[in-house]
Design a protein around this motif. Sequence first.
Motif, mmCIF file in Angstrom:
data_model
loop_
_atom_site.group_PDB
_atom_site.id
_atom_site.type_symbol
_atom_site.label_atom_id
_atom_site.label_comp_id
_atom_site.label_asym_id
_atom_site.label_seq_id
_atom_site.Cartn_x
_atom_site.Cartn_y
_atom_site.Cartn_z
ATOM 1 N N ASP A 1 0.848 -1.192 0.000
ATOM 2 C CA ASP A 1 0.000 0.000 0.000
ATOM 3 C C ASP A 1 0.887 1.248 0.000
ATOM 4 O OD1 ASP A 1 -1.788 2.061 0.388
ATOM 5 O OD2 ASP A 1 -2.968 0.997 1.898
ATOM 6 N N PRO A 2 0.850 2.068 -1.052
ATOM 7 C CA PRO A 2 1.716 3.249 -1.118
ATOM 8 C C PRO A 2 1.402 4.302 -0.063
ATOM 9 C CG PRO A 2 0.132 3.256 -2.922
ATOM 10 C CD PRO A 2 0.012 1.924 -2.259
ATOM 11 N N LYS A 3 0.265 4.179 0.623
ATOM 12 C CA LYS A 3 -0.087 5.142 1.654
ATOM 13 C C LYS A 3 0.603 4.840 2.988
ATOM 14 C CE LYS A 3 -4.656 6.114 -0.321
ATOM 15 N NZ LYS A 3 -6.125 6.091 -0.069
ATOM 16 N N ASP A 4 1.091 3.616 3.137
ATOM 17 C CA ASP A 4 1.796 3.240 4.369
ATOM 18 C C ASP A 4 3.255 3.643 4.275
ATOM 19 O OD1 ASP A 4 -0.452 2.140 5.540
ATOM 20 O OD2 ASP A 4 -0.032 0.115 4.801
ATOM 21 N N PRO A 5 3.771 4.403 5.232
ATOM 22 C CA PRO A 5 5.194 4.777 5.200
ATOM 23 C C PRO A 5 6.083 3.553 5.364
ATOM 24 C CG PRO A 5 4.212 5.379 7.306
ATOM 25 C CD PRO A 5 3.086 4.941 6.426
ATOM 26 N N LEU A 6 7.194 3.534 4.644
ATOM 27 C CA LEU A 6 8.064 2.359 4.683
ATOM 28 C C LEU A 6 9.489 2.716 4.307
ATOM 29 C CD1 LEU A 6 8.370 -0.789 4.864
ATOM 30 C CD2 LEU A 6 7.907 -0.826 2.402
ATOM 31 N N TRP A 7 10.424 2.247 5.120
ATOM 32 C CA TRP A 7 11.844 2.197 4.771
ATOM 33 C C TRP A 7 12.254 0.738 4.950
ATOM 34 C CZ3 TRP A 7 16.331 5.969 5.928
ATOM 35 C CH2 TRP A 7 16.150 7.148 5.196
ATOM 36 N N LEU A 8 12.322 -0.012 3.876
ATOM 37 C CA LEU A 8 12.690 -1.419 3.951
ATOM 38 C C LEU A 8 14.184 -1.549 3.727
ATOM 39 C CD1 LEU A 8 11.802 -4.371 4.224
ATOM 40 C CD2 LEU A 8 11.474 -4.404 1.732
ATOM 41 N N SER A 9 14.882 -2.070 4.726
ATOM 42 C CA SER A 9 16.350 -2.121 4.688
ATOM 43 C C SER A 9 16.831 -3.539 4.420
ATOM 44 C CB SER A 9 16.927 -1.613 6.024
ATOM 45 O OG SER A 9 16.462 -0.311 6.291
ATOM 46 N N LEU A 10 17.763 -3.643 3.483
ATOM 47 C CA LEU A 10 18.281 -4.939 3.062
ATOM 48 C C LEU A 10 19.793 -4.869 2.948
ATOM 49 C CD1 LEU A 10 17.862 -7.809 1.766
ATOM 50 C CD2 LEU A 10 17.627 -6.627 -0.425
ATOM 51 N N PHE A 11 20.470 -5.893 3.476
ATOM 52 C CA PHE A 11 21.921 -6.013 3.341
ATOM 53 C C PHE A 11 22.200 -7.141 2.345
ATOM 54 C CE2 PHE A 11 21.223 -4.186 7.522
ATOM 55 C CZ PHE A 11 22.127 -3.135 7.546
ATOM 56 N N PRO A 12 22.438 -6.810 1.069
ATOM 57 C CA PRO A 12 22.576 -7.840 0.039
ATOM 58 C C PRO A 12 23.715 -8.826 0.279
ATOM 59 C CG PRO A 12 22.213 -5.689 -0.964
ATOM 60 C CD PRO A 12 22.474 -5.452 0.495
ATOM 61 N N GLU A 13 24.742 -8.423 1.045
ATOM 62 C CA GLU A 13 25.842 -9.349 1.312
ATOM 63 C C GLU A 13 25.396 -10.527 2.167
ATOM 64 O OE1 GLU A 13 29.845 -7.031 1.947
ATOM 65 O OE2 GLU A 13 28.168 -5.708 2.489
ATOM 66 N N GLY A 14 24.348 -10.338 2.952
ATOM 67 C CA GLY A 14 23.790 -11.423 3.740
ATOM 68 C C GLY A 14 24.453 -11.671 5.077
ATOM 69 N N THR A 15 25.613 -11.081 5.300
ATOM 70 C CA THR A 15 26.335 -11.252 6.564
ATOM 71 C C THR A 15 27.344 -10.126 6.700
ATOM 72 O OG1 THR A 15 27.628 -12.809 7.915
ATOM 73 C CG2 THR A 15 28.138 -12.709 5.558
ATOM 74 N N ASP A 16 27.884 -9.965 7.901
ATOM 75 C CA ASP A 16 28.848 -8.888 8.104
ATOM 76 C C ASP A 16 30.205 -9.245 7.494
ATOM 77 O OD1 ASP A 16 28.668 -10.771 10.425
ATOM 78 O OD2 ASP A 16 30.539 -9.786 10.967
ATOM 79 N N TYR A 17 30.946 -8.220 7.128
ATOM 80 C CA TYR A 17 32.221 -8.377 6.421
ATOM 81 C C TYR A 17 33.337 -8.771 7.388
ATOM 82 C CZ TYR A 17 36.281 -7.038 3.562
ATOM 83 O OH TYR A 17 37.462 -7.027 2.873
ATOM 84 N N THR A 18 34.102 -9.788 7.016
ATOM 85 C CA THR A 18 35.350 -10.135 7.700
ATOM 86 C C THR A 18 36.369 -10.501 6.623
ATOM 87 O OG1 THR A 18 34.865 -12.504 7.916
ATOM 88 C CG2 THR A 18 34.077 -11.049 9.690
ATOM 89 N N GLU A 19 37.638 -10.492 6.990
ATOM 90 C CA GLU A 19 38.676 -10.835 6.020
ATOM 91 C C GLU A 19 38.516 -12.273 5.513
ATOM 92 O OE1 GLU A 19 40.809 -8.918 4.589
ATOM 93 O OE2 GLU A 19 40.185 -7.159 5.738
ATOM 94 N N GLN A 20 38.151 -13.188 6.408
ATOM 95 C CA GLN A 20 37.985 -14.579 6.013
ATOM 96 C C GLN A 20 36.804 -14.746 5.052
ATOM 97 O OE1 GLN A 20 40.056 -17.144 6.627
ATOM 98 N NE2 GLN A 20 38.752 -18.278 5.201
ATOM 99 N N LYS A 21 35.706 -14.056 5.357
ATOM 100 C CA LYS A 21 34.543 -14.126 4.469
ATOM 101 C C LYS A 21 34.855 -13.496 3.117
ATOM 102 C CE LYS A 21 31.229 -13.991 8.276
ATOM 103 N NZ LYS A 21 30.218 -13.170 9.000
ATOM 104 N N CYS A 22 35.691 -12.461 3.129
ATOM 105 C CA CYS A 22 36.075 -11.812 1.885
ATOM 106 C C CYS A 22 36.889 -12.763 1.002
ATOM 107 C CB CYS A 22 36.863 -10.536 2.184
ATOM 108 S SG CYS A 22 37.313 -9.583 0.708
#
Length: 266
Positions: free
Chosen positions: A175-196
Amino acid sequence: MEEVCTPLKSDSRLKHRPLTPLRLLRGVICLVVFLSTAFICIVYLSPLAVVGLRLISIRYSRKAVSFFFGLWLSMWPFLFEKINRTKVVFSGDSIPMRERVLLIANHRTEVDWMYLWDLALRKGRLGCIKYILKSSLMKLPIFGWGFHLLEFIAVERKWEIDEQILQKNLSTFQDPKDPLWLSLFPEGTDYTEQKCKSSKKFAAEAGLPVLSNVLLPKTKGFHTCLETLRDSLDAVLSIAVGLEVHLSFHFCHKMTRRHHPLHVGC
């Protein structure tokens, strides 16, 4: 023409400050106040907003939840910036006030989702910010209860399960009348050197771009968000969170609701 802020110029080296007794005390005070007030809001205010009003109107229920959530959450920027004396710097393109947006951000630390509150407060959207997060966070005491009440979307990070979960939950925010800020982290997890390193290895083997400062993003969830909400969104925002708690905001694409197809290129 969009107003463009002066680019942020800062020392790229991460600054480490000693953990003094005073800094430790300030951190403990912030944590105690934050958790205790969260518990009070969940126990005393949420039943009225979530249960009582929802029997009458889902829209009014969401408005009440947004109001109480925003009121409580506004303490965080105050505690974070004033009491704990953390300097938050914004740079990048100008972001209009009070729009419905899909917000995508990098994930340098485990608390990046908290940094977004500083921006949402300044744009009048603190109470309506929602996150797509891993399901294990829903089991946390106090916070997990709040995530359910605030209608955050929990995913298992297995697409055969998450596809239906996302489509079902996102359909309630169309519904465009409902205020919304939908937040998404596409990486799926936090950054670490090992994950990189693992991300680079996978990208090289799959013939995909090898990225150095972010992990290879997961695109299916992002695409589903766009497809489901495209007719009700005003914009897609791309946000880069710096290592020194410098927040750089880049306005990716502005669209007129319902009239133009959504194309994103950041």
